[in-house]
Design a protein around this motif. Structure first.
Motif, PDB file in Angstrom:
ATOM      1  N   ASN A 158       0.110  -1.307   0.182  1.00 47.37           N
ATOM      2  CA  ASN A 158      -0.258   0.075  -0.088  1.00 47.37           C
ATOM      3  C   ASN A 158       1.127   1.625  -0.397  1.00 47.37           C
ATOM      4  O   ASN A 158       0.788   2.136  -0.496  1.00 47.37           O
ATOM      5  N   VAL A 159       2.276   1.652   0.605  1.00 49.45           N
ATOM      6  CA  VAL A 159       2.769   2.200   0.344  1.00 49.45           C
ATOM      7  C   VAL A 159       4.402   1.607   0.617  1.00 49.45           C
ATOM      8  O   VAL A 159       5.089   0.742   0.936  1.00 49.45           O
ATOM      9  N   VAL A 160       4.609   2.967   0.500  1.00 49.17           N
ATOM     10  CA  VAL A 160       6.594   2.447   0.936  1.00 49.17           C
ATOM     11  C   VAL A 160       7.692   3.366   1.278  1.00 49.17           C
ATOM     12  O   VAL A 160       6.947   4.710   1.204  1.00 49.17           O
ATOM     13  N   ILE A 161       7.927   3.026   2.106  1.00 47.25           N
ATOM     14  CA  ILE A 161       8.082   3.601   3.300  1.00 47.25           C
ATOM     15  C   ILE A 161       9.966   3.270   3.559  1.00 47.25           C
ATOM     16  O   ILE A 161      10.438   2.117   4.160  1.00 47.25           O
ATOM     17  N   PRO A 162      10.522   4.764   2.638  1.00 45.54           N
ATOM     18  CA  PRO A 162      12.043   4.499   2.609  1.00 45.54           C
ATOM     19  C   PRO A 162      12.523   4.042   4.232  1.00 45.54           C
ATOM     20  O   PRO A 162      12.653   4.842   4.362  1.00 45.54           O
ATOM     21  N   MET A 163      13.987   3.469   4.000  1.00 45.41           N
ATOM     22  CA  MET A 163      14.691   3.500   5.157  1.00 45.41           C
ATOM     23  C   MET A 163      15.743   4.454   4.735  1.00 45.41           C
ATOM     24  O   MET A 163      16.199   5.356   3.983  1.00 45.41           O
ATOM     25  N   VAL A 164      16.635   5.227   5.675  1.00 45.02           N
ATOM     26  CA  VAL A 164      17.895   6.251   5.961  1.00 45.02           C
ATOM     27  C   VAL A 164      18.486   5.108   4.895  1.00 45.02           C
ATOM     28  O   VAL A 164      19.002   4.774   4.356  1.00 45.02           O
ATOM     29  N   SER A 165      19.514   6.282   3.530  1.00 42.53           N
ATOM     30  CA  SER A 165      19.609   5.797   2.171  1.00 42.53           C
ATOM     31  C   SER A 165      21.200   5.226   2.951  1.00 42.53           C
ATOM     32  O   SER A 165      21.856   5.703   4.012  1.00 42.53           O
ATOM     33  N   SER A 166      22.037   4.427   1.920  1.00 45.18           N
ATOM     34  CA  SER A 166      23.085   4.017   2.496  1.00 45.18           C
ATOM     35  C   SER A 166      24.285   4.239   1.415  1.00 45.18           C
ATOM     36  O   SER A 166      23.792   4.340   0.047  1.00 45.18           O
ATOM     37  N   MET A 167      25.751   3.743   1.706  1.00 42.93           N
ATOM     38  CA  MET A 167      26.501   3.533   0.032  1.00 42.93           C
ATOM     39  C   MET A 167      27.059   2.273   0.687  1.00 42.93           C
ATOM     40  O   MET A 167      27.562   2.420   1.479  1.00 42.93           O
ATOM     41  N   ASP A 168      27.452   1.070  -0.315  1.00 48.38           N
ATOM     42  CA  ASP A 168      28.661   0.351   0.146  1.00 48.38           C
ATOM     43  C   ASP A 168      30.008   0.362  -0.345  1.00 48.38           C
ATOM     44  O   ASP A 168      30.046   1.341  -1.305  1.00 48.38           O
ATOM     45  N   HIS A 169      30.503  -0.261   0.010  1.00 52.74           N
ATOM     46  CA  HIS A 169      31.576  -0.493  -0.395  1.00 52.74           C
ATOM     47  C   HIS A 169      32.423  -2.092  -0.968  1.00 52.74           C
ATOM     48  O   HIS A 169      32.919  -2.727  -0.310  1.00 52.74           O
ATOM     49  N   LYS A 170      31.870  -1.973  -2.397  1.00 53.32           N
ATOM     50  CA  LYS A 170      31.841  -3.107  -2.538  1.00 53.32           C
ATOM     51  C   LYS A 170      33.037  -3.898  -3.635  1.00 53.32           C
ATOM     52  O   LYS A 170      33.736  -5.377  -3.059  1.00 53.32           O
ATOM     53  N   ARG A 171      34.572  -3.468  -3.197  1.00 51.28           N
ATOM     54  CA  ARG A 171      35.663  -4.001  -4.146  1.00 51.28           C
ATOM     55  C   ARG A 171      36.956  -4.237  -2.199  1.00 51.28           C
ATOM     56  O   ARG A 171      36.462  -3.259  -1.547  1.00 51.28           O
ATOM     57  N   ILE A 172      37.695  -4.634  -2.840  1.00 49.60           N
ATOM     58  CA  ILE A 172      38.439  -5.470  -1.866  1.00 49.60           C
ATOM     59  C   ILE A 172      39.238  -4.055  -1.409  1.00 49.60           C
ATOM     60  O   ILE A 172      39.515  -4.198   0.049  1.00 49.60           O
ATOM     61  N   GLY A 173      39.476  -3.375  -2.654  1.00 45.08           N
ATOM     62  CA  GLY A 173      40.833  -2.526  -2.094  1.00 45.08           C
ATOM     63  C   GLY A 173      40.635  -0.751  -1.532  1.00 45.08           C
ATOM     64  O   GLY A 173      39.117  -0.374  -2.086  1.00 45.08           O
ATOM     65  N   ASP A 174      40.926   0.353  -1.227  1.00 48.96           N
ATOM     66  CA  ASP A 174      40.683   1.062  -0.974  1.00 48.96           C
ATOM     67  C   ASP A 174      40.845   1.870  -2.383  1.00 48.96           C
ATOM     68  O   ASP A 174      41.294   0.778  -2.906  1.00 48.96           O
TER      69      ASP A 174
END
Ligand code: AMP
Ligand code: GLY
Length: 424
Positions: free
Chosen positions: A202-218
Protein backbone atom coordinates in the motif's frame (compact mmCIF):
# COMPACT_ATOMS: atom_id res chain seq x y z
CA UNK A 1 6.87 -13.09 21.71
CA UNK A 2 9.05 -15.81 20.24
CA UNK A 3 10.81 -14.67 17.09
CA UNK A 4 12.65 -16.73 14.48
CA UNK A 5 15.21 -15.03 12.24
CA UNK A 6 16.27 -17.07 9.22
CA UNK A 7 19.90 -16.45 8.22
CA UNK A 8 23.32 -16.38 9.79
CA UNK A 9 25.39 -13.38 8.76
CA UNK A 10 26.14 -9.82 9.83
CA UNK A 11 22.82 -8.58 8.49
CA UNK A 12 20.91 -11.11 10.57
CA UNK A 13 22.96 -10.18 13.64
CA UNK A 14 21.97 -6.53 13.13
CA UNK A 15 18.30 -7.51 12.74
CA UNK A 16 18.47 -9.64 15.89
CA UNK A 17 20.21 -6.97 17.99
CA UNK A 18 17.61 -4.42 16.88
CA UNK A 19 14.68 -6.76 17.58
CA UNK A 20 16.07 -7.43 21.05
CA UNK A 21 15.36 -3.81 21.96
CA UNK A 22 11.65 -4.45 21.57
CA UNK A 23 9.96 -4.93 24.97
CA UNK A 24 7.60 -7.48 23.44
CA UNK A 25 10.36 -9.86 22.37
CA UNK A 26 11.02 -12.65 24.85
CA UNK A 27 13.09 -15.13 22.83
CA UNK A 28 14.89 -14.99 19.50
CA UNK A 29 15.94 -18.07 17.55
CA UNK A 30 18.25 -18.00 14.54
CA UNK A 31 18.40 -20.49 11.66
CA UNK A 32 21.25 -21.19 11.51
CA UNK A 33 22.82 -18.19 13.32
CA UNK A 34 26.58 -18.14 13.97
CA UNK A 35 29.10 -18.06 16.82
CA UNK A 36 28.66 -14.32 17.36
CA UNK A 37 24.89 -14.31 17.01
CA UNK A 38 24.85 -16.92 19.81
CA UNK A 39 25.39 -14.05 22.28
CA UNK A 40 22.03 -12.54 21.27
CA UNK A 41 19.87 -15.43 20.09
CA UNK A 42 19.46 -19.18 20.39
CA UNK A 43 21.18 -20.63 17.33
CA UNK A 44 19.36 -23.65 15.96
CA UNK A 45 21.93 -24.64 13.36
CA UNK A 46 19.08 -25.29 10.91
CA UNK A 47 20.25 -24.24 7.44
CA UNK A 48 18.62 -21.13 5.94
CA UNK A 49 17.59 -23.13 2.86
CA UNK A 50 16.22 -26.08 4.84
CA UNK A 51 12.58 -25.05 4.49
CA UNK A 52 11.27 -28.35 5.91
CA UNK A 53 13.51 -28.01 8.96
CA UNK A 54 12.63 -24.35 9.48
CA UNK A 55 8.88 -24.88 9.20
CA UNK A 56 8.94 -27.90 11.52
CA UNK A 57 11.04 -26.07 14.10
CA UNK A 58 8.88 -22.94 13.97
CA UNK A 59 5.70 -24.91 14.48
CA UNK A 60 7.05 -27.09 17.27
CA UNK A 61 8.60 -24.14 19.11
CA UNK A 62 5.49 -21.98 18.83
CA UNK A 63 7.19 -19.15 16.95
CA UNK A 64 4.94 -16.05 16.93
CA UNK A 65 6.68 -14.15 14.15
CA UNK A 66 9.40 -15.02 11.64
CA UNK A 67 11.81 -12.83 9.71
CA UNK A 68 13.29 -14.39 6.58
CA UNK A 69 16.38 -12.34 5.75
CA UNK A 70 18.48 -13.96 2.97
CA UNK A 71 17.59 -14.12 -0.73
CA UNK A 72 17.82 -17.89 -1.17
CA UNK A 73 15.08 -18.96 1.26
CA UNK A 74 12.87 -16.07 0.11
CA UNK A 75 13.19 -17.06 -3.54
CA UNK A 76 12.59 -20.72 -2.57
CA UNK A 77 9.34 -19.74 -0.83
CA UNK A 78 10.19 -19.83 2.90
CA UNK A 79 7.53 -17.22 3.66
CA UNK A 80 4.83 -19.22 1.85
CA UNK A 81 5.76 -22.32 3.82
CA UNK A 82 5.74 -20.57 7.20
CA UNK A 83 2.46 -18.80 6.46
CA UNK A 84 0.92 -22.13 5.43
CA UNK A 85 1.44 -23.37 9.00
CA UNK A 86 0.01 -20.15 10.42
CA UNK A 87 3.18 -18.25 11.28
CA UNK A 88 3.14 -14.56 10.31
CA UNK A 89 6.32 -13.51 8.49
CA UNK A 90 8.33 -10.49 7.47
CA UNK A 91 9.49 -10.99 3.90
CA UNK A 92 8.02 -11.33 0.40
CA UNK A 93 6.41 -14.58 -0.71
CA UNK A 94 7.86 -16.62 -3.57
CA UNK A 95 5.82 -14.82 -6.23
CA UNK A 96 7.14 -11.42 -5.11
CA UNK A 97 10.72 -12.53 -4.37
CA UNK A 98 11.17 -13.18 -8.10
CA UNK A 99 11.93 -9.46 -8.30
CA UNK A 100 15.43 -10.43 -7.11
CA UNK A 101 15.28 -14.08 -8.15
CA UNK A 102 15.14 -13.30 -11.87
CA UNK A 103 16.91 -10.39 -13.54
CA UNK A 104 14.94 -11.09 -16.71
CA UNK A 105 11.71 -10.70 -14.73
CA UNK A 106 12.85 -7.46 -13.08
CA UNK A 107 14.14 -5.92 -16.32
CA UNK A 108 10.93 -6.82 -18.19
CA UNK A 109 8.86 -5.40 -15.33
CA UNK A 110 10.75 -2.11 -15.44
CA UNK A 111 10.36 -1.90 -19.20
CA UNK A 112 6.63 -2.67 -19.07
CA UNK A 113 5.97 -0.05 -16.38
CA UNK A 114 8.50 2.52 -17.62
CA UNK A 115 10.66 2.44 -14.52
CA UNK A 116 14.05 3.96 -15.38
CA UNK A 117 16.82 1.38 -15.78
CA UNK A 118 19.67 0.53 -18.17
CA UNK A 119 18.71 -0.50 -21.72
CA UNK A 120 19.06 -4.27 -22.10
CA UNK A 121 18.68 -7.40 -24.18
CA UNK A 122 17.83 -10.89 -22.94
CA UNK A 123 19.48 -14.00 -24.43
CA UNK A 124 18.90 -17.71 -23.96
CA UNK A 125 21.16 -18.70 -26.85
CA UNK A 126 24.89 -18.27 -26.38
CA UNK A 127 25.77 -17.77 -30.04
CA UNK A 128 23.19 -15.05 -30.39
CA UNK A 129 24.59 -13.30 -27.33
CA UNK A 130 28.13 -13.55 -28.73
CA UNK A 131 27.00 -12.21 -32.12
CA UNK A 132 25.28 -9.29 -30.42
CA UNK A 133 28.48 -8.50 -28.52
CA UNK A 134 30.47 -8.17 -31.78
CA UNK A 135 28.91 -4.75 -32.32
CA UNK A 136 27.43 -3.84 -28.91
CA UNK A 137 28.60 -0.61 -27.24
CA UNK A 138 31.51 -1.20 -24.83
CA UNK A 139 31.81 -1.15 -21.79
CA UNK A 140 28.82 -3.38 -21.24
CA UNK A 141 27.36 -5.40 -18.39
CA UNK A 142 26.58 -9.14 -18.45
CA UNK A 143 24.22 -10.51 -15.80
CA UNK A 144 23.18 -14.09 -15.06
CA UNK A 145 19.40 -14.28 -14.72
CA UNK A 146 19.16 -16.06 -11.37
CA UNK A 147 20.77 -15.83 -7.94
CA UNK A 148 24.52 -16.32 -8.15
CA UNK A 149 25.79 -15.55 -4.65
CA UNK A 150 26.14 -11.91 -5.67
CA UNK A 151 28.72 -12.87 -8.31
CA UNK A 152 26.55 -13.04 -11.42
CA UNK A 153 27.38 -9.54 -12.68
CA UNK A 154 30.34 -8.72 -14.94
CA UNK A 155 31.09 -5.13 -15.86
CA UNK A 156 33.11 -5.72 -19.03
CA UNK A 157 35.57 -3.08 -20.21
CA UNK A 158 36.31 -4.95 -23.43
CA UNK A 159 34.44 -7.10 -25.94
CA UNK A 160 36.62 -10.08 -25.00
CA UNK A 161 35.73 -9.77 -21.31
CA UNK A 162 32.04 -9.57 -22.14
CA UNK A 163 32.25 -12.62 -24.37
CA UNK A 164 34.19 -14.55 -21.73
CA UNK A 165 31.46 -13.71 -19.17
CA UNK A 166 28.78 -14.98 -21.56
CA UNK A 167 30.71 -18.23 -22.10
CA UNK A 168 31.20 -18.72 -18.36
CA UNK A 169 27.47 -18.36 -17.78
CA UNK A 170 26.14 -20.28 -20.75
CA UNK A 171 28.86 -22.80 -21.69
CA UNK A 172 30.82 -23.47 -18.48
CA UNK A 173 27.63 -22.92 -16.44
CA UNK A 174 29.57 -21.59 -13.45
CA UNK A 175 26.30 -20.35 -11.95
CA UNK A 176 24.35 -23.49 -12.89
CA UNK A 177 20.81 -22.93 -14.11
CA UNK A 178 21.04 -19.25 -13.01
CA UNK A 179 23.10 -18.56 -16.13
CA UNK A 180 20.94 -20.28 -18.75
CA UNK A 181 19.33 -16.91 -19.45
CA UNK A 182 21.40 -13.75 -19.40
CA UNK A 183 20.83 -10.03 -19.56
CA UNK A 184 23.29 -7.83 -21.42
CA UNK A 185 22.79 -4.22 -20.49
CA UNK A 186 23.92 -0.69 -21.07
CA UNK A 187 26.83 0.48 -18.90
CA UNK A 188 25.73 3.37 -16.71
CA UNK A 189 27.82 5.78 -14.70
CA UNK A 190 27.15 7.86 -11.63
CA UNK A 191 27.13 7.59 -7.85
CA UNK A 192 25.48 4.49 -6.41
CA UNK A 193 22.95 4.67 -3.60
CA UNK A 194 21.28 1.85 -1.69
CA UNK A 195 17.77 2.55 -0.48
CA UNK A 196 16.14 -0.11 1.67
CA UNK A 197 12.42 0.36 2.16
CA UNK A 198 9.53 -1.14 4.06
CA UNK A 199 6.59 -1.87 1.82
CA UNK A 200 3.29 -3.65 2.42
CA UNK A 201 1.82 -3.19 -1.04
CA UNK A 202 0.00 0.00 0.00
CA UNK A 203 2.84 2.37 0.85
CA UNK A 204 6.61 2.46 0.49
CA UNK A 205 8.52 3.83 3.46
CA UNK A 206 12.18 4.31 2.57
CA UNK A 207 14.74 3.84 5.30
CA UNK A 208 17.76 6.09 5.61
CA UNK A 209 19.90 5.83 2.43
CA UNK A 210 23.33 4.22 2.46
CA UNK A 211 26.49 3.57 0.44
CA UNK A 212 28.19 0.18 0.12
CA UNK A 213 31.89 -0.38 -0.69
CA UNK A 214 31.97 -3.53 -2.78
CA UNK A 215 35.61 -3.76 -3.88
CA UNK A 216 38.27 -5.31 -1.65
CA UNK A 217 40.86 -2.54 -2.02
CA UNK A 218 41.10 1.12 -1.08
CA UNK A 219 40.03 3.49 -3.83
CA UNK A 220 37.51 0.89 -5.12
CA UNK A 221 40.19 -1.40 -6.55
CA UNK A 222 40.49 -5.18 -6.81
CA UNK A 223 37.76 -7.80 -6.99
CA UNK A 224 34.19 -7.44 -5.75
CA UNK A 225 33.29 -8.71 -2.30
CA UNK A 226 30.12 -9.13 -0.28
CA UNK A 227 30.68 -5.55 0.96
CA UNK A 228 33.62 -4.12 2.94
CA UNK A 229 31.82 -1.32 4.73
CA UNK A 230 28.95 1.13 4.58
CA UNK A 231 27.93 4.62 5.59
CA UNK A 232 24.52 6.20 6.11
CA UNK A 233 22.95 8.46 5.12
CA UNK A 234 24.39 8.68 1.59
CA UNK A 235 25.21 12.36 0.86
CA UNK A 236 24.44 11.99 -2.85
CA UNK A 237 20.86 11.18 -1.96
CA UNK A 238 19.42 14.65 -1.45
CA UNK A 239 15.83 15.44 -0.40
CA UNK A 240 15.06 16.35 -3.98
CA UNK A 241 16.48 13.07 -5.28
CA UNK A 242 14.52 11.15 -2.64
CA UNK A 243 11.28 12.71 -3.83
CA UNK A 244 12.10 11.96 -7.44
CA UNK A 245 12.93 8.33 -6.66
CA UNK A 246 9.66 7.94 -4.76
CA UNK A 247 7.65 9.19 -7.75
CA UNK A 248 9.65 7.66 -10.59
CA UNK A 249 10.84 4.40 -9.05
CA UNK A 250 9.55 3.33 -5.62
CA UNK A 251 5.79 3.80 -6.03
CA UNK A 252 5.75 2.64 -9.66
CA UNK A 253 7.57 -0.56 -8.61
CA UNK A 254 5.12 -1.25 -5.79
CA UNK A 255 2.13 -0.64 -8.07
CA UNK A 256 3.64 -2.73 -10.87
CA UNK A 257 4.06 -5.69 -8.52
CA UNK A 258 0.45 -5.28 -7.34
CA UNK A 259 -0.75 -5.22 -10.94
CA UNK A 260 1.16 -8.35 -11.75
CA UNK A 261 -0.57 -10.10 -8.83
CA UNK A 262 2.73 -10.24 -6.97
CA UNK A 263 2.20 -7.82 -4.07
CA UNK A 264 5.53 -7.27 -2.36
CA UNK A 265 5.57 -7.20 1.45
CA UNK A 266 8.85 -6.88 3.27
CA UNK A 267 12.08 -5.02 2.68
CA UNK A 268 12.41 -3.91 -0.91
CA UNK A 269 15.97 -2.84 -1.66
CA UNK A 270 16.58 -0.39 -4.49
CA UNK A 271 20.13 -0.37 -5.85
CA UNK A 272 20.20 2.96 -7.66
CA UNK A 273 22.61 4.78 -9.91
CA UNK A 274 22.25 8.54 -10.10
CA UNK A 275 23.07 9.11 -13.76
CA UNK A 276 23.15 12.39 -15.66
CA UNK A 277 19.75 11.43 -17.05
CA UNK A 278 18.30 10.86 -13.59
CA UNK A 279 18.10 8.02 -11.10
CA UNK A 280 18.00 4.51 -12.55
CA UNK A 281 17.54 1.08 -11.02
CA UNK A 282 20.69 -1.06 -11.15
CA UNK A 283 19.13 -3.89 -9.18
CA UNK A 284 16.28 -4.84 -6.90
CA UNK A 285 16.84 -7.05 -3.91
CA UNK A 286 13.94 -8.67 -2.11
CA UNK A 287 15.58 -8.28 1.32
CA UNK A 288 17.72 -6.15 3.59
CA UNK A 289 21.17 -5.44 2.13
CA UNK A 290 24.37 -6.67 3.70
CA UNK A 291 26.26 -4.66 5.01
CA UNK A 292 23.74 -1.79 4.51
CA UNK A 293 21.54 -3.15 7.31
CA UNK A 294 24.48 -2.78 9.70
CA UNK A 295 24.33 1.03 9.31
CA UNK A 296 20.61 1.48 8.64
CA UNK A 297 19.09 -0.38 11.60
CA UNK A 298 21.32 1.25 14.25
CA UNK A 299 19.77 4.56 13.10
CA UNK A 300 16.17 3.27 13.42
CA UNK A 301 14.42 4.92 16.33
CA UNK A 302 11.07 3.15 16.02
CA UNK A 303 10.43 -0.37 17.28
CA UNK A 304 11.54 -2.78 14.54
CA UNK A 305 9.14 -5.55 15.54
CA UNK A 306 6.16 -3.17 15.34
CA UNK A 307 7.24 -1.99 11.89
CA UNK A 308 7.80 -5.55 10.67
CA UNK A 309 4.42 -6.70 11.95
CA UNK A 310 2.72 -3.73 10.27
CA UNK A 311 4.50 -4.61 7.02
CA UNK A 312 3.21 -8.17 7.20
CA UNK A 313 -0.33 -7.07 8.11
CA UNK A 314 -0.55 -4.29 5.53
CA UNK A 315 -0.92 -1.48 8.09
CA UNK A 316 2.34 0.38 7.45
CA UNK A 317 0.50 3.60 6.56
CA UNK A 318 -0.61 3.96 10.19
CA UNK A 319 2.77 3.05 11.65
CA UNK A 320 5.52 5.46 12.62
CA UNK A 321 8.92 4.70 11.11
CA UNK A 322 11.46 7.16 12.47
CA UNK A 323 15.21 7.41 12.03
CA UNK A 324 17.73 9.27 14.18
CA UNK A 325 19.22 12.38 12.60
CA UNK A 326 22.68 10.91 13.02
CA UNK A 327 25.30 9.25 10.84
CA UNK A 328 26.57 5.68 10.92
CA UNK A 329 29.66 3.94 9.58
CA UNK A 330 30.33 0.19 9.46
CA UNK A 331 33.86 -1.15 8.96
CA UNK A 332 34.04 -4.79 7.92
CA UNK A 333 36.97 -6.79 9.27
CA UNK A 334 37.80 -9.65 6.91
CA UNK A 335 40.28 -12.50 6.86
CA UNK A 336 43.48 -11.55 4.98
CA UNK A 337 43.25 -12.95 1.43
CA UNK A 338 39.45 -12.67 1.11
CA UNK A 339 37.69 -12.78 -1.42
CA UNK A 340 40.23 -15.33 -2.61
CA UNK A 341 42.03 -17.85 -0.37
CA UNK A 342 42.17 -17.14 3.36
CA UNK A 343 42.80 -18.91 6.66
CA UNK A 344 40.33 -19.20 9.53
CA UNK A 345 40.27 -20.46 13.10
CA UNK A 346 41.84 -17.40 14.77
CA UNK A 347 40.46 -16.30 18.17
CA UNK A 348 38.63 -12.94 18.14
CA UNK A 349 38.88 -10.41 20.97
CA UNK A 350 36.02 -7.92 21.39
CA UNK A 351 36.34 -5.55 24.37
CA UNK A 352 33.20 -5.29 26.51
CA UNK A 353 33.25 -1.48 26.72
CA UNK A 354 33.28 -0.76 22.97
CA UNK A 355 31.50 2.43 21.88
CA UNK A 356 30.13 0.58 18.85
CA UNK A 357 28.01 -2.39 17.88
CA UNK A 358 29.69 -5.52 16.54
CA UNK A 359 27.76 -7.60 14.03
CA UNK A 360 29.32 -11.01 13.50
CA UNK A 361 29.22 -12.60 10.04
CA UNK A 362 31.81 -15.38 9.85
CA UNK A 363 32.74 -16.76 13.26
CA UNK A 364 32.11 -19.89 15.27
CA UNK A 365 32.28 -20.78 18.96
CA UNK A 366 34.85 -23.43 19.87
CA UNK A 367 34.96 -24.38 23.56
CA UNK A 368 33.46 -21.00 24.38
CA UNK A 369 36.05 -19.10 22.30
CA UNK A 370 34.88 -17.06 19.31
CA UNK A 371 37.06 -17.88 16.28
CA UNK A 372 37.09 -16.68 12.69
CA UNK A 373 35.34 -19.01 10.25
CA UNK A 374 34.66 -16.93 7.15
CA UNK A 375 35.97 -14.33 4.73
CA UNK A 376 34.02 -11.42 6.12
CA UNK A 377 34.32 -11.94 9.88
CA UNK A 378 32.43 -9.04 11.44
CA UNK A 379 31.36 -5.43 11.09
CA UNK A 380 31.92 -2.64 13.60
CA UNK A 381 29.27 0.10 13.45
CA UNK A 382 29.67 3.45 15.20
CA UNK A 383 27.40 6.49 15.16
CA UNK A 384 28.27 10.18 15.12
CA UNK A 385 26.62 13.54 14.80
CA UNK A 386 28.52 14.10 11.57
CA UNK A 387 29.73 11.68 8.91
CA UNK A 388 33.34 12.55 9.85
CA UNK A 389 32.70 11.68 13.50
CA UNK A 390 30.97 8.40 12.64
CA UNK A 391 33.85 7.31 10.38
CA UNK A 392 36.51 8.34 12.90
CA UNK A 393 34.78 6.53 15.73
CA UNK A 394 34.12 3.41 13.65
CA UNK A 395 37.84 3.12 12.84
CA UNK A 396 38.85 3.84 16.45
CA UNK A 397 36.50 1.16 17.78
CA UNK A 398 37.34 -1.33 15.00
CA UNK A 399 41.02 -1.05 15.98
CA UNK A 400 40.12 -2.46 19.41
CA UNK A 401 38.58 -5.61 17.90
CA UNK A 402 41.42 -7.96 17.12
CA UNK A 403 42.20 -11.28 15.48
CA UNK A 404 45.23 -12.54 13.59
CA UNK A 405 45.28 -11.86 9.85
CA UNK A 406 42.55 -9.21 10.01
CA UNK A 407 42.09 -6.95 6.98
CA UNK A 408 39.93 -3.90 6.50
CA UNK A 409 39.69 -1.11 3.95
CA UNK A 410 41.10 2.15 5.26
CA UNK A 411 38.86 4.43 3.20
CA UNK A 412 35.29 3.52 4.09
CA UNK A 413 33.30 6.75 3.82
CA UNK A 414 36.04 8.72 2.05
CA UNK A 415 34.04 8.97 -1.17
CA UNK A 416 30.98 10.10 0.78
CA UNK A 417 33.02 12.83 2.49
CA UNK A 418 34.16 14.10 -0.92
CA UNK A 419 30.57 13.88 -2.18
CA UNK A 420 29.43 16.15 0.61
CA UNK A 421 31.61 18.83 -0.93
CA UNK A 422 30.30 18.10 -4.46
CA UNK A 423 26.59 18.24 -3.68
CA UNK A 424 26.82 21.30 -1.39
P1 AMP B 1 25.06 -6.46 -8.44
O1 AMP B 1 25.80 -7.75 -8.27
O2 AMP B 1 23.80 -6.57 -9.20
O3 AMP B 1 24.95 -5.75 -7.11
O4 AMP B 1 26.00 -5.52 -9.31
C1 AMP B 1 27.28 -5.31 -8.88
C2 AMP B 1 27.74 -3.97 -9.31
O5 AMP B 1 27.88 -3.93 -10.71
C3 AMP B 1 26.80 -2.81 -8.99
O6 AMP B 1 26.88 -2.37 -7.69
C4 AMP B 1 27.31 -1.78 -9.98
O7 AMP B 1 28.45 -1.14 -9.47
C5 AMP B 1 27.72 -2.61 -11.17
N1 AMP B 1 26.69 -2.56 -12.20
C6 AMP B 1 25.60 -3.34 -12.35
N2 AMP B 1 24.87 -2.97 -13.41
C7 AMP B 1 25.52 -1.92 -13.97
C8 AMP B 1 25.27 -1.08 -15.11
N3 AMP B 1 24.21 -1.26 -15.92
N4 AMP B 1 26.15 -0.11 -15.36
C9 AMP B 1 27.24 0.09 -14.59
N5 AMP B 1 27.52 -0.66 -13.51
C10 AMP B 1 26.68 -1.66 -13.20
N1 GLY C 1 25.07 -4.85 -0.36
C1 GLY C 1 24.46 -5.39 -1.49
C2 GLY C 1 23.52 -6.49 -1.23
O1 GLY C 1 23.13 -6.76 -0.12
O2 GLY C 1 23.14 -7.15 -2.20
Amino acid sequence: MKILVVGGGGREHAIIKTLRKSPRVTEIYAAPGNGGIAADAICTGIGAKDLDGITKFAKETGIDFAVVAPDDPLVLGAVDRLEEVGIPCFGPNKKAAILEGSKVFSKDLMKKYQIPTAEYRVFDDMNEALRYLETAPIPTVVKADGLALGKGVTVAETREQAMAAVRECMEDKIFGASGSHIVIEEFLTGPEVSVLSFTDGNVVIPMVSSMDHKRIGDGDTGPNTGGMGTIAPNPYYTEEMAQRCMEEIFLPTMRAMNQEGRTFKGCLYFGLMLTEKGPKVIEYNCRFGDPETQVVLPLLESDLLTVMEATARGTLAETEVKFRKQHACCIVLASQGYPKKYETGYPITIPADLDAQVFVAGAKLEDGVLKTSGGRVLGVTALGNTLEAAIENAYAQAAKVTFENAYCRRDIGAKALRAKEEVK
